[in-house]
Design a protein around this motif. Structure first.
Motif, PDB file in Angstrom:
ATOM      1  N   LEU A  10     -11.015 -37.887 -45.760  1.00  0.00           N
ATOM      2  CA  LEU A  10     -11.913 -38.653 -46.627  1.00  0.00           C
ATOM      3  C   LEU A  10     -13.084 -39.218 -45.830  1.00  0.00           C
ATOM      4  O   LEU A  10     -14.224 -39.244 -46.310  1.00  0.00           O
ATOM      5  CB  LEU A  10     -11.142 -39.782 -47.310  1.00  0.00           C
ATOM      6  CG  LEU A  10     -10.130 -39.369 -48.381  1.00  0.00           C
ATOM      7  CD1 LEU A  10      -9.288 -40.560 -48.809  1.00  0.00           C
ATOM      8  CD2 LEU A  10     -10.844 -38.764 -49.591  1.00  0.00           C
ATOM      9  N   LYS A  13     -16.646 -38.739 -49.900  1.00  0.00           N
ATOM     10  CA  LYS A  13     -15.815 -39.541 -50.804  1.00  0.00           C
ATOM     11  C   LYS A  13     -15.542 -40.930 -50.251  1.00  0.00           C
ATOM     12  O   LYS A  13     -15.297 -41.870 -51.005  1.00  0.00           O
ATOM     13  CB  LYS A  13     -14.492 -38.823 -51.083  1.00  0.00           C
ATOM     14  CG  LYS A  13     -14.639 -37.621 -52.007  1.00  0.00           C
ATOM     15  CD  LYS A  13     -13.290 -37.066 -52.416  1.00  0.00           C
ATOM     16  CE  LYS A  13     -13.457 -35.917 -53.412  1.00  0.00           C
ATOM     17  NZ  LYS A  13     -12.160 -35.365 -53.855  1.00  0.00           N
ATOM     18  N   VAL A  14     -15.560 -41.049 -48.929  1.00  0.00           N
ATOM     19  CA  VAL A  14     -15.287 -42.369 -48.366  1.00  0.00           C
ATOM     20  C   VAL A  14     -16.382 -43.369 -48.747  1.00  0.00           C
ATOM     21  O   VAL A  14     -16.129 -44.575 -48.858  1.00  0.00           O
ATOM     22  CB  VAL A  14     -15.123 -42.287 -46.829  1.00  0.00           C
ATOM     23  CG1 VAL A  14     -16.473 -42.090 -46.128  1.00  0.00           C
ATOM     24  CG2 VAL A  14     -14.423 -43.524 -46.300  1.00  0.00           C
ATOM     25  N   MET A  59     -15.479 -44.615 -52.150  1.00  0.00           N
ATOM     26  CA  MET A  59     -14.214 -45.341 -52.043  1.00  0.00           C
ATOM     27  C   MET A  59     -14.442 -46.766 -51.546  1.00  0.00           C
ATOM     28  O   MET A  59     -13.826 -47.726 -52.033  1.00  0.00           O
ATOM     29  CB  MET A  59     -13.274 -44.602 -51.094  1.00  0.00           C
ATOM     30  CG  MET A  59     -11.912 -45.269 -50.900  1.00  0.00           C
ATOM     31  SD  MET A  59     -10.839 -44.336 -49.778  1.00  0.00           S
ATOM     32  CE  MET A  59     -11.525 -44.804 -48.176  1.00  0.00           C
ATOM     33  N   ASP A 102     -14.881 -49.392 -59.093  1.00  0.00           N
ATOM     34  CA  ASP A 102     -14.372 -48.597 -60.196  1.00  0.00           C
ATOM     35  C   ASP A 102     -14.416 -49.444 -61.466  1.00  0.00           C
ATOM     36  O   ASP A 102     -14.743 -50.641 -61.429  1.00  0.00           O
ATOM     37  CB  ASP A 102     -12.927 -48.158 -59.922  1.00  0.00           C
ATOM     38  CG  ASP A 102     -12.839 -47.080 -58.848  1.00  0.00           C
ATOM     39  OD1 ASP A 102     -13.697 -46.180 -58.855  1.00  0.00           O
ATOM     40  OD2 ASP A 102     -11.910 -47.142 -58.026  1.00  0.00           O
ATOM     41  N   PHE A 151      -9.527 -46.136 -60.548  1.00  0.00           N
ATOM     42  CA  PHE A 151     -10.178 -44.871 -60.207  1.00  0.00           C
ATOM     43  C   PHE A 151      -9.837 -43.792 -61.235  1.00  0.00           C
ATOM     44  O   PHE A 151      -8.679 -43.370 -61.362  1.00  0.00           O
ATOM     45  CB  PHE A 151      -9.717 -44.467 -58.807  1.00  0.00           C
ATOM     46  CG  PHE A 151     -10.382 -43.250 -58.236  1.00  0.00           C
ATOM     47  CD1 PHE A 151     -11.732 -43.001 -58.408  1.00  0.00           C
ATOM     48  CD2 PHE A 151      -9.645 -42.332 -57.500  1.00  0.00           C
ATOM     49  CE1 PHE A 151     -12.342 -41.884 -57.865  1.00  0.00           C
ATOM     50  CE2 PHE A 151     -10.229 -41.213 -56.948  1.00  0.00           C
ATOM     51  CZ  PHE A 151     -11.580 -40.990 -57.131  1.00  0.00           C
ATOM     52  N   SER A 198      -9.934 -49.238 -54.507  1.00  0.00           N
ATOM     53  CA  SER A 198     -10.032 -47.790 -54.651  1.00  0.00           C
ATOM     54  C   SER A 198      -9.329 -47.000 -53.558  1.00  0.00           C
ATOM     55  O   SER A 198      -9.171 -45.785 -53.681  1.00  0.00           O
ATOM     56  CB  SER A 198     -11.521 -47.372 -54.649  1.00  0.00           C
ATOM     57  OG  SER A 198     -12.220 -48.009 -55.679  1.00  0.00           O
ATOM     58  N   VAL A 199      -8.913 -47.668 -52.481  1.00  0.00           N
ATOM     59  CA  VAL A 199      -8.458 -46.935 -51.301  1.00  0.00           C
ATOM     60  C   VAL A 199      -7.179 -46.153 -51.582  1.00  0.00           C
ATOM     61  O   VAL A 199      -7.104 -44.945 -51.316  1.00  0.00           O
ATOM     62  CB  VAL A 199      -8.275 -47.881 -50.106  1.00  0.00           C
ATOM     63  CG1 VAL A 199      -7.782 -47.100 -48.879  1.00  0.00           C
ATOM     64  CG2 VAL A 199      -9.584 -48.589 -49.775  1.00  0.00           C
ATOM     65  N   THR A 216      -7.707 -43.221 -54.168  1.00  0.00           N
ATOM     66  CA  THR A 216      -8.501 -42.135 -53.592  1.00  0.00           C
ATOM     67  C   THR A 216      -7.690 -41.352 -52.568  1.00  0.00           C
ATOM     68  O   THR A 216      -7.763 -40.120 -52.505  1.00  0.00           O
ATOM     69  CB  THR A 216      -9.782 -42.701 -52.934  1.00  0.00           C
ATOM     70  OG1 THR A 216     -10.500 -43.477 -53.901  1.00  0.00           O
ATOM     71  CG2 THR A 216     -10.674 -41.580 -52.442  1.00  0.00           C
TER      72      THR A 216
END
Length: 429
Positions: free
Chosen positions: A59, A64-65, A68, A73, A78, A301-302, A305
């Motif tokens: 990630l 995407k990171v 994230m 969100d 998410f 979100s971590v 994701t």
């Protein structure tokens, strides 16, 4: 400081704060001789952890990171994760979910605060609804979640003393063991008399603290009663199927629009990510969305994701089936073996290990209470949890609730043995 009613309620000492303070103090003490058997921390499984770290690195290497870490969100969490999870559960169980049957939060504890106070407590017509636990003991973290006083009612269990069995699997002990069962006669009588003031029925499966897994028949009967009285049935599935899958007996997972199924990423070995999951009908999920918006704006979100690709590619299910469940099942077998060896000469009962990673010991014929044992062990830097904290809504003079303790056996064998030997030394001194 002049505290509000809310402030006084939520700043008083509680079982869950005692547990977490003990855990934090032990972790930060720097004392290598501490034996921490009291917390609910999952084990760090090297093979699982390596996969999670690899996924995180992937990630970080991708764009995407950025989203994230840098974007909110929506209040349900998410979207891509919720869609992937709905698809996985539909493929696995045929439930017919969509993403809007799923809400995320910052941990299961947050979910239960929202759910309990959404469905019970002081109602708009002036009445007071309660959360009904059909099988005590139950998770200590439920006990102080209510904004209203006296919000919980529990049914005492039937205690089934089991025959000694020399089998070597995780659910059997050569020593005395027992299993809690739902007393449906008392439960049905309670519902007949009080169902108008029951906001929800709640049960954990597997159960923290005992490792009990209510049978498929017990779950079916609970579901039927809940639907008969039009009461939501909350199932705390933090240790259950399909992830992390820490169940060692046959246990079918079911869902319908009257069921509120709660899951977690913590017991995969990711408690620091604080990701709780609720699967429910759209009305419940819409209500949780609004509560999330007020309380936390949006879930973190971590965790979602990190897990999304693993869910889509079925890697998470394979990990649970081939690594996580066998790891804990082996820990359970070791726990039983060590228990048998340490307490061979003592009348100590062990609850049958059917899931999760807790031992529940019952000192049936001894004078020492769980609280006294906790206090004396703590002086020796050995931490357990006294059992009375888990009997939520059960009168204090019931002797059984003061005869039990909970132990986390997701440890190495040497640590577990040292702790059990310390218990043996105290009860025989």
């Amino acid at each position: 400081m002049n505290l509000s009613k809310f402030g006084k309620k939520f700043t008083q000492p509680t079982g869950i704060t005692q547990l977490m303070e003990d855990l934090g103090n032990a972790n930060n003490s720097g004392n290598p001789d501490i034996v921490m058997l009291g917390g609910g921390n999952p084990a760090l499984i090297p093979e699982s952890n390596d996969l999670f770290v690899k996924e995180l690195q992937a990630l970080i290497s991708s764009s995407k990171v950025d989203s994230m870490l840098g974007l909110y969100d929506g209040p349900l969490g998410f979207d891509e994760f919720r869609e992937a999870l709905a698809d996985m559960l539909n493929d696995h169980y045929g439930w017919g979910l969509d993403a809007n049957n799923i809400a995320l939060s910052n941990g299961s504890q947050s979910n239960f605060f929202s759910l309990f106070n959404l469905l019970a407590g002081e109602m708009t017509d002036g009445s007071n609804n309660k959360i009904l636990f059909p099988l005590a003991p139950e998770y200590v973290g439920y006990a102080d979640q209510g904004l209203s006083d006296d919000m919980f009612v529990s049914i005492k269990p039937k205690i089934n003393i089991l025959e000694n069995d020399s089998a070597s699997d995780a659910s059997h002990s050569k020593q005395k063991q027992f299993k809690y069962e739902i007393d449906f006669d008392v439960l049905e009588e309670t519902l007949a008399e009080t169902h108008r003031n029951i906001g929800a029925i709640c049960v954990s499966r597997p159960t923290n603290p005992t490792g009990n897994v209510i049978t498929n028949d017990e779950l079916s009967r609970l579901d039927a009663l809940a639907q008969q009285y039009q009461i939501p049935l909350i199932i705390d599935n933090a240790y259950g199927h399909p992830f992390p899958g820490a169940i060692y007996i046959d246990a079918k997972l079911t869902w319908n629009p009257n069921t509120i199924l709660c899951m977690s990423l913590s017991k995969l070995g990711l408690p620091g990510l604080r990701t709780g999951i609720v699967i429910a009908n759209h009305d419940i999920i819409n209500a949780l969305s609004r509560i999330n918006g007020v309380m936390i704006l949006a879930p973190n979100s971590v965790g979602p994701t990190l897990m999304t690709r693993m869910i889509k590619d079925k890697e998470l299910l394979n990990l649970c089936r081939n690594v996580i469940k066998p790891f804990y099942e082996d820990k359970a077998a070791t726990a039983v073996r060590v228990f048998d060896e340490v307490f061979a000469d003592q009348p100590v009962y062990l609850h049958k290990l059917e899931g999760a990673f807790f031992m529940w010991l019952w000192f049936k014929d001894m004078d020492i209470t769980g609280q006294e044992l906790y206090t004396r062990l703590k002086r020796e830097d050995v931490y357990i949890i006294p059992g009375h904290n888990f009997f939520i809504g059960i009168e204090d003079d019931w002797e059984h609730k003061h005869q039990c303790i909970r132990i986390n056996y997701a440890k190495d064998e040497a640590t577990l043995r040292k702790g059990l030997e310390a218990i043996h030394r105290i009860i025989t001194s």
